[in-house]
Scaffold this motif. Structure first.
Motif, PDB file in Angstrom:
ATOM      1  N   GLY A   1     -14.097   4.368 -16.121  1.00 62.24           N
ATOM      2  CA  GLY A   1     -14.278   5.662 -16.375  1.00 62.24           C
ATOM      3  C   GLY A   1     -14.236   6.743 -15.264  1.00 62.24           C
ATOM      4  N   SER A   2     -14.698   6.840 -14.384  1.00 63.41           N
ATOM      5  CA  SER A   2     -14.387   8.033 -13.718  1.00 63.41           C
ATOM      6  C   SER A   2     -12.816   8.396 -12.929  1.00 63.41           C
ATOM      7  N   VAL A   3     -12.324   7.004 -12.780  1.00 63.66           N
ATOM      8  CA  VAL A   3     -11.237   7.684 -12.084  1.00 63.66           C
ATOM      9  C   VAL A   3      -9.962   7.566 -14.085  1.00 63.66           C
ATOM     10  N   ALA A   4     -10.376   7.452 -14.649  1.00 60.65           N
ATOM     11  CA  ALA A   4      -9.719   7.953 -16.032  1.00 60.65           C
ATOM     12  C   ALA A   4     -10.181   8.989 -16.066  1.00 60.65           C
TER      13      ALA A   4
ATOM     14  N   THR B   1     -18.528  16.317 -13.633  1.00 64.37           N
ATOM     15  CA  THR B   1     -17.818  17.593 -14.720  1.00 64.37           C
ATOM     16  C   THR B   1     -16.720  18.195 -12.990  1.00 64.37           C
ATOM     17  N   GLY B   2     -17.460  17.777 -11.579  1.00 67.18           N
ATOM     18  CA  GLY B   2     -16.751  17.716 -10.297  1.00 67.18           C
ATOM     19  C   GLY B   2     -14.935  16.986 -10.373  1.00 67.18           C
ATOM     20  N   LEU B   3     -14.565  15.868 -11.264  1.00 62.67           N
ATOM     21  CA  LEU B   3     -13.399  15.445 -11.303  1.00 62.67           C
ATOM     22  C   LEU B   3     -12.577  15.508 -12.914  1.00 62.67           C
ATOM     23  N   GLY B   4     -13.190  16.329 -13.303  1.00 59.18           N
ATOM     24  CA  GLY B   4     -12.825  17.738 -14.517  1.00 59.18           C
ATOM     25  C   GLY B   4     -12.765  17.492 -16.304  1.00 59.18           C
TER      26      GLY B   4
ATOM     27  N   LEU C   1       1.303  -1.577  -0.236  1.00 57.70           N
ATOM     28  CA  LEU C   1       0.154  -0.471  -0.257  1.00 57.70           C
ATOM     29  C   LEU C   1       0.725   1.382   0.649  1.00 57.70           C
ATOM     30  N   PRO C   2       0.751   1.990  -0.916  1.00 57.94           N
ATOM     31  CA  PRO C   2       1.961   3.223  -0.855  1.00 57.94           C
ATOM     32  C   PRO C   2       1.293   4.586   0.262  1.00 57.94           C
ATOM     33  N   GLU C   3       2.747   5.236   0.514  1.00 60.53           N
ATOM     34  CA  GLU C   3       2.957   5.916   1.721  1.00 60.53           C
ATOM     35  C   GLU C   3       1.459   7.060   2.009  1.00 60.53           C
ATOM     36  N   GLY C   4       0.974   7.067   2.335  1.00 57.69           N
ATOM     37  CA  GLY C   4      -0.260   7.850   2.233  1.00 57.69           C
ATOM     38  C   GLY C   4      -1.462   7.538   2.207  1.00 57.69           C
ATOM     39  N   MET C   5      -2.003   6.370   1.663  1.00 55.41           N
ATOM     40  CA  MET C   5      -2.870   5.622   0.590  1.00 55.41           C
ATOM     41  C   MET C   5      -3.704   5.230   2.175  1.00 55.41           C
ATOM     42  N   THR C   6      -4.608   4.783   1.918  1.00 53.12           N
ATOM     43  CA  THR C   6      -5.692   4.173   2.968  1.00 53.12           C
ATOM     44  C   THR C   6      -6.529   3.015   2.274  1.00 53.12           C
ATOM     45  N   ALA C   7      -6.786   1.814   3.202  1.00 58.41           N
ATOM     46  CA  ALA C   7      -7.193   0.952   2.489  1.00 58.41           C
ATOM     47  C   ALA C   7      -8.309   1.240   1.870  1.00 58.41           C
ATOM     48  N   ALA C   8      -9.480   1.888   2.357  1.00 57.88           N
ATOM     49  CA  ALA C   8     -10.482   2.010   1.633  1.00 57.88           C
ATOM     50  C   ALA C   8     -10.028   3.652   0.540  1.00 57.88           C
ATOM     51  N   ARG C   9      -9.365   3.953   0.684  1.00 53.29           N
ATOM     52  CA  ARG C   9      -9.084   4.436  -0.747  1.00 53.29           C
ATOM     53  C   ARG C   9      -8.505   3.805  -1.923  1.00 53.29           C
TER      54      ARG C   9
ATOM     55  N   ARG D   1       2.632   3.731  -7.546  1.00 51.95           N
ATOM     56  CA  ARG D   1       2.592   4.699  -7.167  1.00 51.95           C
ATOM     57  C   ARG D   1       2.112   6.436  -7.853  1.00 51.95           C
ATOM     58  N   ARG D   2       1.833   5.890  -9.001  1.00 54.17           N
ATOM     59  CA  ARG D   2       1.152   7.259  -9.674  1.00 54.17           C
ATOM     60  C   ARG D   2       0.085   7.672  -9.095  1.00 54.17           C
ATOM     61  N   LEU D   3      -0.959   6.244  -9.009  1.00 56.11           N
ATOM     62  CA  LEU D   3      -2.288   6.570  -8.586  1.00 56.11           C
ATOM     63  C   LEU D   3      -2.401   7.205  -7.297  1.00 56.11           C
ATOM     64  N   ALA D   4      -0.818   6.983  -5.860  1.00 57.81           N
ATOM     65  CA  ALA D   4      -0.897   8.003  -4.731  1.00 57.81           C
ATOM     66  C   ALA D   4      -0.725   9.081  -5.126  1.00 57.81           C
ATOM     67  N   ALA D   5      -0.321   9.423  -6.115  1.00 59.16           N
ATOM     68  CA  ALA D   5       0.461  11.005  -6.939  1.00 59.16           C
ATOM     69  C   ALA D   5      -0.434  11.815  -7.146  1.00 59.16           C
ATOM     70  N   GLU D   6      -1.662  11.284  -8.110  1.00 60.88           N
ATOM     71  CA  GLU D   6      -1.589  11.535  -9.317  1.00 60.88           C
ATOM     72  C   GLU D   6      -3.394  12.020  -8.969  1.00 60.88           C
ATOM     73  N   LEU D   7      -3.721  11.467  -8.058  1.00 59.54           N
ATOM     74  CA  LEU D   7      -4.948  11.325  -8.114  1.00 59.54           C
ATOM     75  C   LEU D   7      -5.358  11.803  -6.287  1.00 59.54           C
ATOM     76  N   ASP D   8      -6.412  13.136  -6.470  1.00 63.26           N
ATOM     77  CA  ASP D   8      -6.725  13.703  -5.410  1.00 63.26           C
ATOM     78  C   ASP D   8      -6.930  12.928  -4.041  1.00 63.26           C
ATOM     79  N   PRO D   9      -7.120  12.688  -2.802  1.00 67.35           N
ATOM     80  CA  PRO D   9      -7.914  12.136  -2.143  1.00 67.35           C
ATOM     81  C   PRO D   9      -8.923  12.591  -1.863  1.00 67.35           C
ATOM     82  N   ALA D  10      -9.067  13.692  -1.890  1.00 66.07           N
ATOM     83  CA  ALA D  10     -11.047  14.496  -2.056  1.00 66.07           C
ATOM     84  C   ALA D  10     -11.759  14.199  -3.417  1.00 66.07           C
ATOM     85  N   LEU D  11     -11.530  13.793  -4.322  1.00 62.02           N
ATOM     86  CA  LEU D  11     -11.832  13.231  -5.291  1.00 62.02           C
ATOM     87  C   LEU D  11     -12.256  11.742  -5.288  1.00 62.02           C
TER      88      LEU D  11
END
Length: 330
Positions: A163-166, A191-194, A115-123, A285-295
């Motif tokens: 699709g949502s994550v993409a 729209t909120g996802l970008g 599990l990447p640093e800073g990422m919870t199991a739920a996320r 690692r990229r998912l942990a770095a590039e996905l906003d936890p709030a999103l």
């Protein structure tokens, strides 16, 4: 060890039923690592398994769930120690091997990713196989040269898990994302996802009548297949690529070779199940770095094991938005 809770599938007269039962760790599959699971998730494939579709499971009784996250309970492998936080996606777990809809699983050491640093199991499970697949698709498009500023990037099945994550990933990386969906009520969510614009999925689902249409897309991530994928191939810009990673609309491809011959487009197959470990590690690692936890949190609906049969029907009908996280201890 005392018994633990699991959703168990049984088959009788070719009909699959499910019930929450108490199991013992002696009943689990062979493997070097016993994981105490905290969370799993619901993917389209899980919906098929829970409904007995596609003969994805050949041996019953069976514990489904193609993803899980938790901590190592015991390990005979030098790669893992008790207490290590881990993720598992793929490797036919939940299909050929007992999976994550349980409080424990025993698996091979090489199937696990830290599990990447800073990422919870739920996320992590909000991302799950769907989000992991999306990251692999983005990486495949990047290897073919896709860059921010090249033009609109299409995401089909945009309100679903992949699709949502993409949409979120591509927007975060600087691409202008066009979301294809048949549910106008999801436009604010996307729209909120970008998402910068929308295409009605019915427009893409029409049978292909011309081998080439006007060039529209600098790239595409498709989780639908069938006529949708065939249509977007006719609309790709010269030398552009589409990453195919799903078949929600069917496993056929009524397409022509003309886009490949006259525009040099690329169709990239995405296999998240048997993705090699180095690629998995980079993707997470990229998912942990590039996905906003709030999103990520905004995509989540959390359910318990007892709600899985209901949600398995809903995901097959396209009635699930975002990501369903399963709290196996709820």
């Amino acid at each position: 060890m005392t018994g633990f809770k699991a959703l168990l599938l049984r088959e009788q007269d070719r009909k699959v039923s499910s019930a929450i039962e108490t199991l013992d760790t002696d009943q689990l599959s062979d493997g070097e690592v016993l994981v105490r699971i905290s969370h799993s998730t619901l993917n389209y494939k899980d919906g098929m398994v829970l409904n007995g579709l596609g003969r994805l499971v050949r041996t019953y009784p069976h514990v489904p769930g193609v993803d899980f996250a938790g901590v190592v309970e015991t390990s005979s492998s030098p790669d893992w120690r008790a207490g290590d936080p881990v993720i598992l996606t793929g490797w036919r777990v939940g299909e050929w091997h007992w999976g994550g809809y349980a409080q424990y699983a025993r698996v091979k050491a090489e199937w696990l990713v830290r599990l990447p640093e800073g990422m919870t199991a739920a996320r992590a499970m909000a991302i799950g196989t769907a989000g992991f697949t999306s990251m692999l698709a983005v990486m495949a498009l990047e290897r073919q040269g896709l860059k921010p500023g090249d033009g609109d990037v299409l995401v089909t099945g945009a309100a679903g898990g992949v699709g949502s994550v993409a949409v979120a990933l591509l927007a975060r990386l600087g691409h202008r994302v066009i979301a294809a969906t048949g549910r106008p009520e999801t436009h604010d969510y996307l729209t909120g996802l970008g998402a910068a614009g929308f295409v009605d999925r019915a427009e893409l689902a029409q049978p292909v009548t011309r081998p080439l249409q006007a060039e529209r897309w600098a790239g595409a991530i498709d989780s639908v297949g069938s006529t949708t994928l065939a249509t977007l191939l006719t609309q790709l810009k010269s030398r552009a690529s589409a990453a195919a990673c799903g078949l929600a609309g069917g496993n056929d491809l009524p397409a022509s070779v003309i886009p490949f011959l006259l525009r040099g487009v690329n169709l990239l197959g995405i296999d998240s199940v048997l993705s090699p470990l180095p690629e998995r590690q980079i993707a997470w690692r990229r998912l942990a770095a590039e996905l906003d936890p709030a999103l990520i949190d905004g995509m989540i609906e959390t359910i318990g094991l007892d709600q899985l049969p209901e949600y398995a029907h809903r995901i097959l009908k396209g009635q699930v938005r975002g990501r369903i996280v399963v709290d196996v201890n709820a």
